[in-house]
Scaffold this active site. Sequence first.
Site, PDB file in Angstrom:
ATOM      1  CG  HIS A 497      -1.745   1.221   1.371  1.00 46.74           C
ATOM      2  ND1 HIS A 497      -3.054   1.291   0.963  1.00 46.74           N
ATOM      3  CD2 HIS A 497      -1.447   2.454   1.870  1.00 46.74           C
ATOM      4  CE1 HIS A 497      -3.524   2.507   1.204  1.00 46.74           C
ATOM      5  NE2 HIS A 497      -2.565   3.227   1.759  1.00 46.74           N
ATOM      6  CD  GLU A 498       1.615   3.720   3.700  1.00 46.23           C
ATOM      7  OE1 GLU A 498       1.863   4.763   3.056  1.00 46.23           O
ATOM      8  OE2 GLU A 498       0.590   3.584   4.392  1.00 46.23           O
ATOM      9  CG  HIS A 501       0.509   6.334  -0.669  1.00 38.61           C
ATOM     10  ND1 HIS A 501      -0.586   6.914  -1.272  1.00 38.61           N
ATOM     11  CD2 HIS A 501       0.041   5.770   0.476  1.00 38.61           C
ATOM     12  CE1 HIS A 501      -1.663   6.713  -0.527  1.00 38.61           C
ATOM     13  NE2 HIS A 501      -1.304   6.015   0.537  1.00 38.61           N
ATOM     14  CD  GLU A 526      -4.763   6.578   1.597  1.00 38.80           C
ATOM     15  OE1 GLU A 526      -4.183   5.516   1.295  1.00 38.80           O
ATOM     16  OE2 GLU A 526      -4.231   7.463   2.289  1.00 38.80           O
ATOM     17  CE1 TYR A 636      -6.072   5.270   4.543  1.00 37.21           C
ATOM     18  CE2 TYR A 636      -7.140   6.929   5.901  1.00 37.21           C
ATOM     19  CZ  TYR A 636      -5.991   6.351   5.399  1.00 37.21           C
ATOM     20  OH  TYR A 636      -4.759   6.862   5.753  1.00 37.21           O
TER      21      TYR A 636
END
Length: 704
Positions: A497-498, A501, A526, A636
């Site tokens: 997930h990160e 980004h 997100e 989210y």
Amino acid sequence: MITLCLSTLRGLHRAGGSRLQLTMTLGKELASPLQAMSSYTAAGRNVLRWDLSPEQIKTRTEQLIAQTKQVYDTVGTIALKEVTYENCLQVLADIEVTYIVERTMLDFPQHVSSDREVRAASTEADKKLSRFDIEMSMREDVFQRIVHLQETCDLEKIKPEARRYLEKSIKMGKRNGLHLSEHIRNEIKSMKKRMSELCIDFNKNLNEDDTSLVFSKAELGALPDDFIDSLEKTDEDKYKVTLKYPHYFPVMKKCCVPETRRKMEMAFHTRCKQENTAILQQLLPLRAQVAKLLGYNTHADFVLELNTAKSTSRVAAFLDDLSQKLKPLGEAEREFILSLKKKECEERGFEYDGKINAWDLHYYMTQTEELKYSVDQESLKEYFPIEVVTEGLLSIYQELLGLSFEQVPDAHVWNKSVSLYTVKDKATGEVLGQFYLDLYPREGKYNHAACFGLQPGCLLPDGSRMMSVAALVVNFSQPVAGRPSLLRHDEVRTYFHEFGHVMHQICAQTDFARFSGTNVETDFVEVPSQMLENWVWDVDSLRKLSKHYKDGHPITDELLEKLVASRLVNTGLLTLRQIVLSKVDQSLHTNATLDAASEYAKYCTEILGVAATPGTNMPATFGHLAGGYDGQYYGYLWSEVFSMDMFHSCFKKEGIMNPEVGMKYRNLILKPGGSLDGMDMLQNFLQREPNQKAFLMSRGLNGS
């Protein structure tokens, strides 16, 4: 999570820093001693330094403020009749890059430095610069010149992104109250400065919290030996357990002693209770007052105006509808958990109280996963040593997005455990940017998981491109003697997930710093990273990400299939908890007089069906409230509607490692950064309006 620490110009997030929606409109190039830094900036390299002393941070902060103020003064005195795109808007955009890069070196160390004095100096720099940001964002003289430019220039002759920059500058000026009287402007300015300081202090308190509890080995019953061996021992032959994630969640998920879990949960949700409760009691009314002065009913109305949801009524309808749809599933999951608890209490001789306590939830959800799907996360993590996961993750992202990553030897970093990579386009060899990996916890470090945008990817005054630089900051367990850091599957998901980004930061190719990287609507930010979480639920991807740490043998096909099938386990309760947090956030930002702890307790009972522990105040530990998600935590869940739609309609259909779909995603979703509206990017990618079908199915609901 994306952490935003300066305005709409930069992505720093969360899973920290105050995300101030301020528009920096700077003027001509800064004078010495920042000129040397500016010349390096022009080369488009990573110019970031991480060796500044506390005194240097203080001095450079003062210099940056003084010299930047001179720039504003110059812009503010241009005769209106002489204002042009070139001497106003373009000049303002050019200098933003220098300001952002210099500011990063001053305020980012508060989150990652190992030196307490450096962290303190960086925090003070952030406070000073945030006050300065507010002061400069409310310069009416500069605003007048931007408005005059819009009224007099031929907008058709400037590029679409430049028009967007102009329109956003005016929009942000009005949202800062620059069209109001001087008296009201001064009120707003004063309150914004105070709000900024409160946000910084709120998250600093959480970062610096070093609470720990001491337990005997018996009190840590059922926890694996490797976890207990990793704990610091006391003189009384007991074990010190901190409230950091690598300690807290294993205890809450596996410890069979209810009293130990109760003490941990109580301590976790009373972190910084006194000081952060006091901060919220000041911060929430200030936000409400500013919103009223600007003509909005509530702070939530104010922030949602810029988001894809647009209104509090749409957010409320979305959350309430989803809550109702999930209610039967949540009830069934709670009934199953109660049956597990009753059975265990009988077997262990514990008193059965007939309810699910807050400290029971993680423990019995873990048991549910093990019983229904035969997935033991403690055994499974032996197949996810961090080196193997990292290698597999980087391989998947490179193949999917047409990129190549190269580790930088002897890189200049803020801690010896940090690594740096260069990102290139695989086809052309063009350098797109760099990213740091900071994977392990240490004292004073940012204690969640986040991507920090450090250097914007945008055009420079000479027409060359500044490379984007980002940092992935997480807190995975430290390696111990004879054993590498082993990740739970949910940590592998967090990693993916990160890193999503990070790729958004690196792959965005915008003209203006303000639109670089993840500078998109908060309830869209997100989407790209959530979409990429799907890869950790794919059997072929999981094979690339795993290998037993002892002998390198792969996970069996049977276990992989069970892991993938377990995706729906506890999805009702997990989603209902997200709805609780979203509702609390919305409530506190529509009625600032509410008591945060009481509001959280109310929704826990009404929606989740699991009471909050009396005496705790979870909102005082809820970094999102002061970290850029105020009134926007719903994002989210909201953005997952879009991410699931993209994944199932394109990647799932065409093949999740299909390079053509990957490049389409890179070009249509990542590359524009914030230069287009999120909904426009989605429709360009989907070739239709998005819908909820895939999202509902991902929650175990009927897609229709």
